[in-house]
Design a protein around this motif. Structure first.
Motif, PDB file in Angstrom:
ATOM      1  N   PHE A 108       0.881  -1.168   0.000  1.00  0.00           N
ATOM      2  CA  PHE A 108       0.000   0.000   0.000  1.00  0.00           C
ATOM      3  C   PHE A 108       0.917   1.215   0.000  1.00  0.00           C
ATOM      4  CE2 PHE A 108      -2.245  -3.301   2.517  1.00  0.00           C
ATOM      5  CZ  PHE A 108      -3.313  -3.519   1.661  1.00  0.00           C
ATOM      6  N   VAL A 109       0.940   1.959  -1.085  1.00  0.00           N
ATOM      7  CA  VAL A 109       1.857   3.093  -1.214  1.00  0.00           C
ATOM      8  C   VAL A 109       1.278   4.292  -0.477  1.00  0.00           C
ATOM      9  CG1 VAL A 109       3.013   4.657  -2.813  1.00  0.00           C
ATOM     10  CG2 VAL A 109       2.764   2.233  -3.404  1.00  0.00           C
ATOM     11  N   MET A 110       1.953   4.705   0.577  1.00  0.00           N
ATOM     12  CA  MET A 110       1.453   5.763   1.437  1.00  0.00           C
ATOM     13  C   MET A 110       1.619   7.156   0.836  1.00  0.00           C
ATOM     14  SD  MET A 110       0.122   4.380   4.260  1.00  0.00           S
ATOM     15  CE  MET A 110      -0.729   3.431   2.997  1.00  0.00           C
ATOM     16  N   ASP A 111       2.460   7.276  -0.192  1.00  0.00           N
ATOM     17  CA  ASP A 111       2.641   8.579  -0.846  1.00  0.00           C
ATOM     18  C   ASP A 111       1.323   9.115  -1.394  1.00  0.00           C
ATOM     19  OD1 ASP A 111       5.041   6.852  -0.956  1.00  0.00           O
ATOM     20  OD2 ASP A 111       6.015   8.614  -1.813  1.00  0.00           O
ATOM     21  N   ALA A 112       0.418   8.205  -1.756  1.00  0.00           N
ATOM     22  CA  ALA A 112      -0.851   8.606  -2.358  1.00  0.00           C
ATOM     23  C   ALA A 112      -1.937   8.845  -1.323  1.00  0.00           C
ATOM     24  CB  ALA A 112      -1.305   7.543  -3.356  1.00  0.00           C
ATOM     25  N   GLY A 113      -1.563   8.798  -0.051  1.00  0.00           N
ATOM     26  CA  GLY A 113      -2.545   9.003   1.013  1.00  0.00           C
ATOM     27  C   GLY A 113      -2.635   7.798   1.915  1.00  0.00           C
TER      28      GLY A 113
ATOM     29  N   TYR B 169      -0.822   1.853  -9.384  1.00  0.00           N
ATOM     30  CA  TYR B 169      -1.786   1.959  -8.294  1.00  0.00           C
ATOM     31  C   TYR B 169      -3.022   1.090  -8.526  1.00  0.00           C
ATOM     32  CZ  TYR B 169       0.921   5.815  -6.391  1.00  0.00           C
ATOM     33  OH  TYR B 169       1.922   6.563  -5.836  1.00  0.00           O
ATOM     34  N   SER B 170      -3.460   0.461  -7.451  1.00  0.00           N
ATOM     35  CA  SER B 170      -4.641  -0.387  -7.510  1.00  0.00           C
ATOM     36  C   SER B 170      -5.901   0.443  -7.702  1.00  0.00           C
ATOM     37  CB  SER B 170      -4.751  -1.201  -6.219  1.00  0.00           C
ATOM     38  OG  SER B 170      -5.994  -1.878  -6.170  1.00  0.00           O
ATOM     39  N   THR B 171      -6.784  -0.048  -8.542  1.00  0.00           N
ATOM     40  CA  THR B 171      -8.083   0.605  -8.729  1.00  0.00           C
ATOM     41  C   THR B 171      -9.058   0.211  -7.626  1.00  0.00           C
ATOM     42  OG1 THR B 171      -8.817  -1.221 -10.142  1.00  0.00           O
ATOM     43  CG2 THR B 171      -7.825   0.691 -11.232  1.00  0.00           C
ATOM     44  N   LYS B 172      -8.671  -0.733  -6.762  1.00  0.00           N
ATOM     45  CA  LYS B 172      -9.567  -1.229  -5.717  1.00  0.00           C
ATOM     46  C   LYS B 172      -9.603  -0.320  -4.493  1.00  0.00           C
ATOM     47  CE  LYS B 172     -10.177  -5.120  -8.024  1.00  0.00           C
ATOM     48  NZ  LYS B 172     -11.431  -5.461  -8.691  1.00  0.00           N
ATOM     49  N   GLY B 173      -8.504   0.397  -4.235  1.00  0.00           N
ATOM     50  CA  GLY B 173      -8.393   1.057  -2.953  1.00  0.00           C
ATOM     51  C   GLY B 173      -8.712   2.528  -2.919  1.00  0.00           C
ATOM     52  N   ARG B 174      -8.334   3.253  -3.954  1.00  0.00           N
ATOM     53  CA  ARG B 174      -8.483   4.701  -3.948  1.00  0.00           C
ATOM     54  C   ARG B 174      -8.383   5.208  -5.378  1.00  0.00           C
ATOM     55  NH1 ARG B 174      -3.003   3.871  -3.289  1.00  0.00           N
ATOM     56  NH2 ARG B 174      -2.640   3.735  -1.074  1.00  0.00           N
TER      57      ARG B 174
ATOM     58  N   VAL C 156      -6.334   7.690  -7.680  1.00  0.00           N
ATOM     59  CA  VAL C 156      -5.139   8.528  -7.791  1.00  0.00           C
ATOM     60  C   VAL C 156      -5.099   9.043  -9.229  1.00  0.00           C
ATOM     61  CG1 VAL C 156      -2.647   8.650  -7.496  1.00  0.00           C
ATOM     62  CG2 VAL C 156      -3.982   7.045  -6.117  1.00  0.00           C
ATOM     63  N   PRO C 157      -5.231  10.340  -9.439  1.00  0.00           N
ATOM     64  CA  PRO C 157      -5.315  10.855 -10.812  1.00  0.00           C
ATOM     65  C   PRO C 157      -3.986  10.784 -11.555  1.00  0.00           C
ATOM     66  CG  PRO C 157      -5.258  12.666  -9.235  1.00  0.00           C
ATOM     67  CD  PRO C 157      -5.362  11.399  -8.429  1.00  0.00           C
ATOM     68  N   ASN C 158      -4.089  10.570 -12.859  1.00  0.00           N
ATOM     69  CA  ASN C 158      -2.948  10.654 -13.775  1.00  0.00           C
ATOM     70  C   ASN C 158      -1.829   9.671 -13.447  1.00  0.00           C
ATOM     71  OD1 ASN C 158      -4.226  12.907 -15.081  1.00  0.00           O
ATOM     72  ND2 ASN C 158      -3.456  14.224 -13.428  1.00  0.00           N
ATOM     73  N   VAL C 159      -2.195   8.449 -13.076  1.00  0.00           N
ATOM     74  CA  VAL C 159      -1.198   7.411 -12.797  1.00  0.00           C
ATOM     75  C   VAL C 159      -1.603   6.124 -13.507  1.00  0.00           C
ATOM     76  CG1 VAL C 159      -0.546   8.361 -10.553  1.00  0.00           C
ATOM     77  CG2 VAL C 159      -2.369   6.636 -10.695  1.00  0.00           C
TER      78      VAL C 159
ATOM     79  N   GLY D  47      -5.485  -6.020  -6.215  1.00  0.00           N
ATOM     80  CA  GLY D  47      -6.041  -5.441  -5.000  1.00  0.00           C
ATOM     81  C   GLY D  47      -5.098  -4.598  -4.183  1.00  0.00           C
ATOM     82  N   GLN D  48      -3.819  -4.532  -4.571  1.00  0.00           N
ATOM     83  CA  GLN D  48      -2.831  -3.686  -3.898  1.00  0.00           C
ATOM     84  C   GLN D  48      -1.984  -2.994  -4.958  1.00  0.00           C
ATOM     85  OE1 GLN D  48      -0.636  -6.158  -1.132  1.00  0.00           O
ATOM     86  NE2 GLN D  48      -2.466  -6.857  -0.082  1.00  0.00           N
ATOM     87  N   ASP D  49      -1.233  -1.986  -4.533  1.00  0.00           N
ATOM     88  CA  ASP D  49      -0.359  -1.279  -5.461  1.00  0.00           C
ATOM     89  C   ASP D  49       0.858  -2.149  -5.802  1.00  0.00           C
ATOM     90  OD1 ASP D  49      -2.067   0.949  -5.068  1.00  0.00           O
ATOM     91  OD2 ASP D  49      -0.899   1.564  -3.303  1.00  0.00           O
ATOM     92  N   LEU D  50       1.377  -1.954  -7.011  1.00  0.00           N
ATOM     93  CA  LEU D  50       2.518  -2.745  -7.499  1.00  0.00           C
ATOM     94  C   LEU D  50       3.788  -1.896  -7.563  1.00  0.00           C
ATOM     95  CD1 LEU D  50       1.029  -4.692 -10.556  1.00  0.00           C
ATOM     96  CD2 LEU D  50       1.635  -5.648  -8.345  1.00  0.00           C
ATOM     97  N   ILE D  51       4.893  -2.500  -7.151  1.00  0.00           N
ATOM     98  CA  ILE D  51       6.220  -1.908  -7.330  1.00  0.00           C
ATOM     99  C   ILE D  51       7.043  -2.876  -8.186  1.00  0.00           C
ATOM    100  CG2 ILE D  51       8.357  -1.175  -6.199  1.00  0.00           C
ATOM    101  CD1 ILE D  51       6.192   0.690  -5.433  1.00  0.00           C
ATOM    102  N   ILE D  52       7.698  -2.351  -9.201  1.00  0.00           N
ATOM    103  CA  ILE D  52       8.544  -3.183 -10.070  1.00  0.00           C
ATOM    104  C   ILE D  52       9.950  -2.607 -10.059  1.00  0.00           C
ATOM    105  CG2 ILE D  52       8.908  -4.095 -12.394  1.00  0.00           C
ATOM    106  CD1 ILE D  52       5.515  -2.695 -11.591  1.00  0.00           C
ATOM    107  N   ALA D  53      10.950  -3.476  -9.864  1.00  0.00           N
ATOM    108  CA  ALA D  53      12.349  -3.060  -9.834  1.00  0.00           C
ATOM    109  C   ALA D  53      13.165  -4.050 -10.652  1.00  0.00           C
ATOM    110  CB  ALA D  53      12.874  -2.998  -8.392  1.00  0.00           C
TER     111      ALA D  53
END
Length: 261
Positions: free
Chosen positions: A180-185, A236-241, A243-246, A252-258
Motif C-alpha cells: 500500500f503506497v502511502m505517498d498517495a494518502g 496503483y490499484s483501482t480497488k483502494g483509492r 489517484v489521478p494521472n497514474v 487489490g494492492q499497489d505494485l512496485i517493479i524493480a
C-alpha cells in the motif's frame, strides 16, 4: 464444513484442481472464496502483470515468496514450463496442500516451508525475518515476486528480504511486489493507516503487521542497497483509492517493479 459443497461446485466449473476452501482462505481471506472463481481470476491477473512488466517467458525461473497454497502457481501454470516455478511460505498447512496437489506436482513446481517468525502468521518461527538468509544461490532467478507479504512485515524485515532478493536475482532480473503506497494518502479501501512512524504506517493499533503500508523513499533506499532500481512509478490499484494521472492495475494492492542492473 463447506469444503465438500465447494468441491462439487468447483468440479462442475472446471476448477476441481484447486485446494479446498478451508485451505484457500488461510492466505486469501474469506471474501468471495467459495467456488474458486476469485482464486482463479486473481491468479490470471497477476500472470498478465508479470508477463507485461517483468518480461515473463516460458523458461523464466520464478520464485514466489509468500505463495500460500498456490494461487499464483495455478495462474502461471499455462505460462511457465515444467519446473520453472518455486514457491515458499511461512504457513505450513498451505505449503503441504500445494506440495500434495496433483496438478502442481505434474508441473514439477516446487514448494518449501519457510520457518520465519511473523507476529500474525508464524509467531513461533525459528528465525527472525530481519536475519533470515534464503537457501538459494546467488543469481538463481529471473523473477522474484511477493503478493501481500510486505504488507505484513515491519521495516527491518522488508529491508533484509529485499537485500536477499537482490542477491538471488540474475542480472537483468525483476522484483515485483505489492504494497500500500502511502505517498498517495493513508486511506486505502476504507482502511486508515494512522499507526506507526517513519517509513511505514499501519491500520491496526496493536499488531502493526496485520496491515502495513510504505512510503517510496524507504522502498527506494532498500532497493538501492540491494543493487536494484525501480523501473517506474508505482502502479496503483483501482480497488483502494482514486489517484489521478497514474498507471493502474486491477490487482487489490499497489505494485512496485524493480530491476537488477
Amino acid at each position: 464444513m463447506l469444503d465438500p459443497i465447494d468441491k462439487l461446485v468447483r468440479v462442475a466449473g472446471g476448477r476441481g484442481a484447486y485446494p479446498p476452501m478451508s485451505i484457500r482462505v488461510r492466505s486469501n481471506g474469506l471474501r468471495n472464496q467459495f467456488n474458486g472463481k476469485r482464486f482463479e481470476s486473481f491468479g490470471k491477473i497477476l500472470a498478465d502483470e508479470l508477463a507485461n512488466r517483468a518480461g515473463l517467458k516460458r523458461d523464466t525461473r520464478v520464485l514466489e515468496i509468500g505463495c500460500g497454497c498456490g494461487r499464483f502457481a495455478f495462474g502461471l501454470s499455462d505460462v511457465l514450463e515444467d519446473g520453472a516455478y518455486t514457491g515458499i511460505d511461512i504457513d505450513a498447512p498451505s505449503i503441504a496442500a500445494a506440495t500434495d496437489n496433483a496438478f502442481l506436482s505434474r508441473k514439477k513446481f516446487r514448494f518449501e516451508h519457510l520457518d520465519v517468525r511473523n507476529a500474525e502468521y508464524n509467531p513461533t518461527g525459528k528465525v527472525a525475518a530481519n536475519e533470515y538468509r534464503f537457501e538459494f544461490d546467488d543469481d538463481s532467478f529471473h523473477v522474484v515476486f511477493l503478493v501481500s507479504v510486505f504488507t505484513h512485515m515491519l521495516p527491518d524485515d522488508v529491508k533484509n528480504y529485499i537485500k536477499e532478493i537482490g542477491r538471488m536475482l540474475k542480472p537483468g532480473g525483476h522484483l515485483v511486489f505489492t504494497t500500500f503506497v502511502m505517498d498517495a494518502g493513508t486511506t486505502f479501501d476504507g482502511n486508515n493507516f494512522v499507526y506507526g512512524t517513519g517509513p511505514y504506517r499501519s491500520s491496526h493499533p496493536e499488531m502493526h503487521e496485520i496491515c502495513v503500508g510504505y512510503y517510496t523513499d524507504f522502498i527506494d533506499a532498500c532497493l538501492k542497497e540491494a543493487g536494484l532500481e525501480r523501473t517506474g512509478e508505482p502502479v496503483y490499484s483501482t480497488k483502494g483509492r482514486t489517484v489521478p494521472n497514474v498507471e493502474t492495475t486491477e490487482f487489490g494492492q499497489d505494485l512496485i517493479i524493480a530491476c537488477k542492473a
